[in-house]
Design an enzyme around this catalytic site. Structure first.
Site, mmCIF file in Angstrom:
data_model
loop_
_atom_site.group_PDB
_atom_site.id
_atom_site.type_symbol
_atom_site.label_atom_id
_atom_site.label_comp_id
_atom_site.label_asym_id
_atom_site.label_seq_id
_atom_site.Cartn_x
_atom_site.Cartn_y
_atom_site.Cartn_z
ATOM 1 C CG ASP A 66 -0.227 38.026 19.444
ATOM 2 O OD1 ASP A 66 -0.691 38.438 20.523
ATOM 3 O OD2 ASP A 66 -0.532 38.520 18.342
ATOM 4 C CG ASP A 67 -0.891 33.342 15.984
ATOM 5 O OD1 ASP A 67 -1.067 34.458 15.480
ATOM 6 O OD2 ASP A 67 0.146 32.681 15.809
ATOM 7 C CD GLU A 100 2.792 36.411 15.461
ATOM 8 O OE1 GLU A 100 3.013 36.635 16.659
ATOM 9 O OE2 GLU A 100 1.696 36.614 14.920
ATOM 10 C CG ASP A 101 1.091 34.114 11.773
ATOM 11 O OD1 ASP A 101 0.271 34.163 12.709
ATOM 12 O OD2 ASP A 101 1.089 34.942 10.848
ATOM 13 C CE LYS A 103 1.412 40.125 15.736
ATOM 14 N NZ LYS A 103 0.653 38.970 16.135
ATOM 15 C CG ASN A 124 -8.615 39.225 10.811
ATOM 16 O OD1 ASN A 124 -9.460 40.091 10.798
ATOM 17 N ND2 ASN A 124 -7.892 38.931 11.884
ATOM 18 N NE ARG A 136 -2.287 31.103 11.222
ATOM 19 C CZ ARG A 136 -2.832 32.041 11.975
ATOM 20 N NH1 ARG A 136 -3.925 31.818 12.630
ATOM 21 N NH2 ARG A 136 -2.269 33.231 12.111
ATOM 22 C CE1 TYR A 187 1.957 41.482 11.832
ATOM 23 C CE2 TYR A 187 -0.329 41.560 12.472
ATOM 24 C CZ TYR A 187 0.840 40.860 12.314
ATOM 25 O OH TYR A 187 0.888 39.536 12.632
HETATM 26 P P1 NAD Z 1 -6.934 27.999 12.868
HETATM 27 O O1 NAD Z 1 -6.720 27.487 11.508
HETATM 28 O O2 NAD Z 1 -6.034 27.553 13.958
HETATM 29 O O3 NAD Z 1 -8.435 27.707 13.339
HETATM 30 C C1 NAD Z 1 -9.583 27.800 12.549
HETATM 31 C C2 NAD Z 1 -10.478 26.656 12.961
HETATM 32 O O4 NAD Z 1 -11.770 26.797 12.376
HETATM 33 C C3 NAD Z 1 -9.919 25.317 12.537
HETATM 34 O O5 NAD Z 1 -9.833 24.465 13.639
HETATM 35 C C4 NAD Z 1 -10.928 24.834 11.521
HETATM 36 O O6 NAD Z 1 -11.048 23.438 11.523
HETATM 37 C C5 NAD Z 1 -12.203 25.498 12.018
HETATM 38 N N1 NAD Z 1 -13.273 25.538 11.009
HETATM 39 C C6 NAD Z 1 -13.169 25.532 9.673
HETATM 40 N N2 NAD Z 1 -14.402 25.527 9.116
HETATM 41 C C7 NAD Z 1 -15.288 25.543 10.130
HETATM 42 C C8 NAD Z 1 -16.702 25.537 10.187
HETATM 43 N N3 NAD Z 1 -17.434 25.539 9.100
HETATM 44 N N4 NAD Z 1 -17.282 25.535 11.392
HETATM 45 C C9 NAD Z 1 -16.547 25.549 12.510
HETATM 46 N N5 NAD Z 1 -15.197 25.549 12.505
HETATM 47 C C10 NAD Z 1 -14.578 25.553 11.326
HETATM 48 O O7 NAD Z 1 -6.881 29.581 12.759
HETATM 49 P P2 NAD Z 1 -6.862 30.606 13.975
HETATM 50 O O8 NAD Z 1 -5.481 31.071 14.207
HETATM 51 O O9 NAD Z 1 -7.610 30.034 15.093
HETATM 52 O O10 NAD Z 1 -7.653 31.812 13.329
HETATM 53 C C11 NAD Z 1 -9.013 31.671 12.997
HETATM 54 C C12 NAD Z 1 -9.536 32.977 12.434
HETATM 55 O O11 NAD Z 1 -9.508 33.965 13.453
HETATM 56 C C13 NAD Z 1 -8.696 33.512 11.292
HETATM 57 O O12 NAD Z 1 -9.523 34.023 10.296
HETATM 58 C C14 NAD Z 1 -7.898 34.609 11.923
HETATM 59 O O13 NAD Z 1 -7.616 35.640 11.003
HETATM 60 C C15 NAD Z 1 -8.832 35.101 12.991
HETATM 61 N N6 NAD Z 1 -8.107 35.736 14.097
HETATM 62 C C16 NAD Z 1 -8.495 36.972 14.495
HETATM 63 C C17 NAD Z 1 -7.824 37.614 15.508
HETATM 64 C C18 NAD Z 1 -8.253 38.981 15.946
HETATM 65 O O14 NAD Z 1 -9.231 39.463 15.466
HETATM 66 N N7 NAD Z 1 -7.571 39.629 16.874
HETATM 67 C C19 NAD Z 1 -6.739 37.003 16.116
HETATM 68 C C20 NAD Z 1 -6.373 35.713 15.708
HETATM 69 C C21 NAD Z 1 -7.072 35.086 14.696
#
Ligand code: NAD
Length: 569
Positions: free
Chosen positions: A274-275, A251-252, A180, A424, A162, A109
């Site tokens: 899950d996201d 997923e994604d 997964k 990430n 995504r 993963y």
């Molecule tokens: P997403 O694309 O749905 O959301 C990201 C959001 O951040 C978007 O709405 C975007 O417009 C916003 N953004 C961009 N630039 C910004 C800024 N300067 N200020 C504020 N907001 C801003 O993606 P996601 O699925 O929500 O994932 C977001 C991040 O979280 C990714 O890096 C992902 O890897 C991480 N994540 C971590 C975990 C975990 O640690 N378990 C789980 C899920 C996602």
């Protein structure tokens, strides 16, 4: 259709009915034991002469494979080696994965699976799972009939748009459902013959992929609008009629689509994203563990979340629901959790284009009272100054935005600021744990999305907990299957978060770690599954089951990879 039938003989020994012989048996990953076929089996199943003489045990085979993988330095080569083993002998693959979970989880993963998705068309060996393309419209149910096994209980599906933080990966996104589901089997013991990875390959808008002559996916622009919706709808209805007991994990998918599909189908068939929901539960668990350290209840926390996408909005929803159940309401609830997106504070006095964000907008009156009226600065620094958060979460994908002045400002008002840069991969993290500890004099309670090494600070070693979704989704999935859940509810994720936070030991907390050790994944998964079964039953969406039977039912449902004796079918 292969029914993969395990039976019990009169002494209670599990045995497998095998419909293959000779080289077809050796080529079938669900049945192949390779050099571990006994001498009798070699006669019964026409394998004489097809294998070297020695009869090996699974332990021998596992050691040989592990030694071979260790010779590979590049994680992607390790991924290819593991995938090849999965394609030739799934039982051995899962034995190896379980026995070396901590080492191989980042290979099957994140982060390595991300590279595997990007390189998919160049490292491809053998197809796995089902591919549904726009060409299949009107006959998706026929495609589902081609699935290799009959009794599918768990489906992970992506449309590849995504993939992790890597955007549209077209056909390469299949690496995610495959990875997964490997975690589901290794951690929750869901039998691999009951799992199915699915790619809705609706095309790609990634020009590099479309120009690559080795690209294996559907070479067209992404299907969108009503035609996309129709294809997804046909897929969901075909799943429901073909496998009425199956749980479906989205997923994604890109954020807007992800929220829309979840809302549309969550009551039609048991399904979750899950996201959105798994991330929320794992993050809430970290917050609850932090409360165990500080002794201040969750209802007294104030959270600021940067990034209002799938993860950020999912976290806000679960946190608010949990706070509401703990008695917060009205303005107090609105103030306890605010979101900041790329245009600043998410407030209801400004234009909000994305519908899924609207319920989480801060009411204008609350914003004004906090000094964040629409005529005032509303960037992250201003919001932190005004809200005075105890918890800061990053889900923005913006590296370094939790900078020294912001963090020092937050830490000037509280003893133990909780800071969770979750983005990430590592290069996208909103802050580096060593910096956070430096800026706060070692007081910050830090958890990240990517793995980070322990930090030495003032003679102490502080372990950095990783909010890995693998702590949550396998237990939720297993619990739903054991419960025969007709719906996956928010309460299940709240229960999972509570359970995960309780699994953090006092030793972990003393070392500053908000999550349990990854080696405890199978144990944690079992207790989450049990909590989910109870929650499903109590909400009337799961079967009736006595409390004292839940533990046994969950244990019974968990497959252990070992070679069974074979009988010819
Ligand atoms: P997403 O694309 O749905 O959301 C990201 C959001 O951040 C978007 O709405 C975007 O417009 C916003 N953004 C961009 N630039 C910004 C800024 N300067 N200020 C504020 N907001 C801003 O993606 P996601 O699925 O929500 O994932 C977001 C991040 O979280 C990714 O890096 C992902 O890897 C991480 N994540 C971590 C975990 C975990 O640690 N378990 C789980 C899920 C996602």
């Amino acid at each position: 259709m292969d029914t993969y039938t395990i039976i019990r003989d009169t002494s209670g020994q599990a045995r497998l009915r095998v419909p293959y012989r000779g080289s077809a048996l050796l080529r079938h990953p669900m049945y192949n034991k390779g050099t571990a076929f006994t001498r009798d089996e070699r006669v019964t199943f026409c394998l004489a002469g097809l294998l070297p003489d020695a009869v090996m045990t699974m332990e021998h085979q596992s050691r040989r494979f592990y030694d071979n993988v260790l010779r590979k330095d590049d994680p992607l080569e390790k991924y290819i080696g593991l995938a090849a083993l999965q394609d030739r002998n799934e039982t051995l693959f899962y034995r190896v994965l379980i026995d070396h979970l901590e080492e191989f989880l980042p290979i099957v993963y994140t982060p390595t699976v991300g590279r595997a998705c990007q390189e998919f068309s160049h490292i491809f060996r053998r197809a796995r799972g089902l591919w549904i393309t726009p060409e299949h419209r009107g006959r998706v149910h026929e495609v589902l009939r081609n699935a290799p096994f009959d009794d599918v209980r768990l489906i992970v599906v992506t449309d590849n748009e995504r993939i992790l933080g890597l955007g549209d990966q077209g056909a390469g996104g299949m690496g995610i459902p495959v990875g997964k589901l490997a975690i589901y089997t290794a951690v929750a013991g869901i039998h691999p013959a009951q799992t199915l990875p699915v790619s809705l390959d609706v095309g790609t808008d990634n020009p590099e992929l479309r120009q690559d002559d080795l690209y294996l996916g559907c070479r067209r622009s992404r299907l969108r609008g009503p035609e996309y919706d129709d294809l997804v709808d046909e897929f969901v209805r075909a799943v429901k009629s073909r496998w009425p007991k199956a749980l479906l994990q989205w997923e994604d998918f890109k954020k807007g689509v992800a929220f829309r599909l979840l809302a549309r189908y969550r009551t039609l068939l048991p399904s979750f994203n899950d996201d959105i929901q798994g991330t929320a539960a794992v993050t809430l668990a970290g917050m609850l563990a932090a409360c165990r350290i500080t002794g201040a209840p969750l209802s007294r926390q104030r959270a600021v979340i940067l990034g209002a996408g799938a993860a950020g909005v999912g976290i806000a929803k679960l946190l608010r629901d949990t706070l509401a159940r703990r008695g917060l309401q009205g303005e107090a609830l609105a103030e306890a959790c605010v979101l900041v997106d790329s245009r600043g504070l998410l407030a209801d006095d400004r234009e909000i284009r994305d519908e899924y964000k609207r319920p989480f907008a801060c009411p204008a009156a609350v914003a004004a009272r906090l000094g964040l009226g629409s005529d005032r600065p509303r960037d992250l620094a201003a919001v932190v100054r005004a809200v005075k958060p105890t918890i800061l979460v990053g889900t923005s994908g913006q590296p370094g935005v939790f900078d020294g002045s912001l963090v020092r400002d937050m830490a000037s008002r509280i003893e133990r600021p909780v800071i969770m840069p979750l983005s990430n991969p590592t290069s996208k993290s909103e802050a580096i744990p060593a910096d956070l500890l430096e800026w706060t004099g070692g007081r910050a309670l830090v958890a990240t999305g990517s793995p980070f090494s322990p930090v030495r600070h003032a003679g102490r070693t502080i372990r950095i907990g990783q909010g890995n979704n693998a702590f949550v989704f396998p237990g939720v999935g297993l619990g739903c299957l054991v419960a025969h859940a007709t719906e996956v509810t928010e309460a299940m994720f709240a229960a999972a978060a509570e359970c995960l936070s309780q699994a953090v030991t006092d030793g972990d907390l003393a070392a500053g770690n908000l999550y349990p050790d990854i080696t405890s994944l199978r144990r944690v998964t079992r207790s989450i599954a049990e909590a989910v079964v109870r929650t499903a039953r109590d909400a009337g969406v799961g079967r009736p089951i006595d409390d004292d039977q839940i533990n046994g039912a969950v244990a019974e449902a968990m497959w252990e990879p070992c070679y069974l004796p074979y009988d010819p079918a």
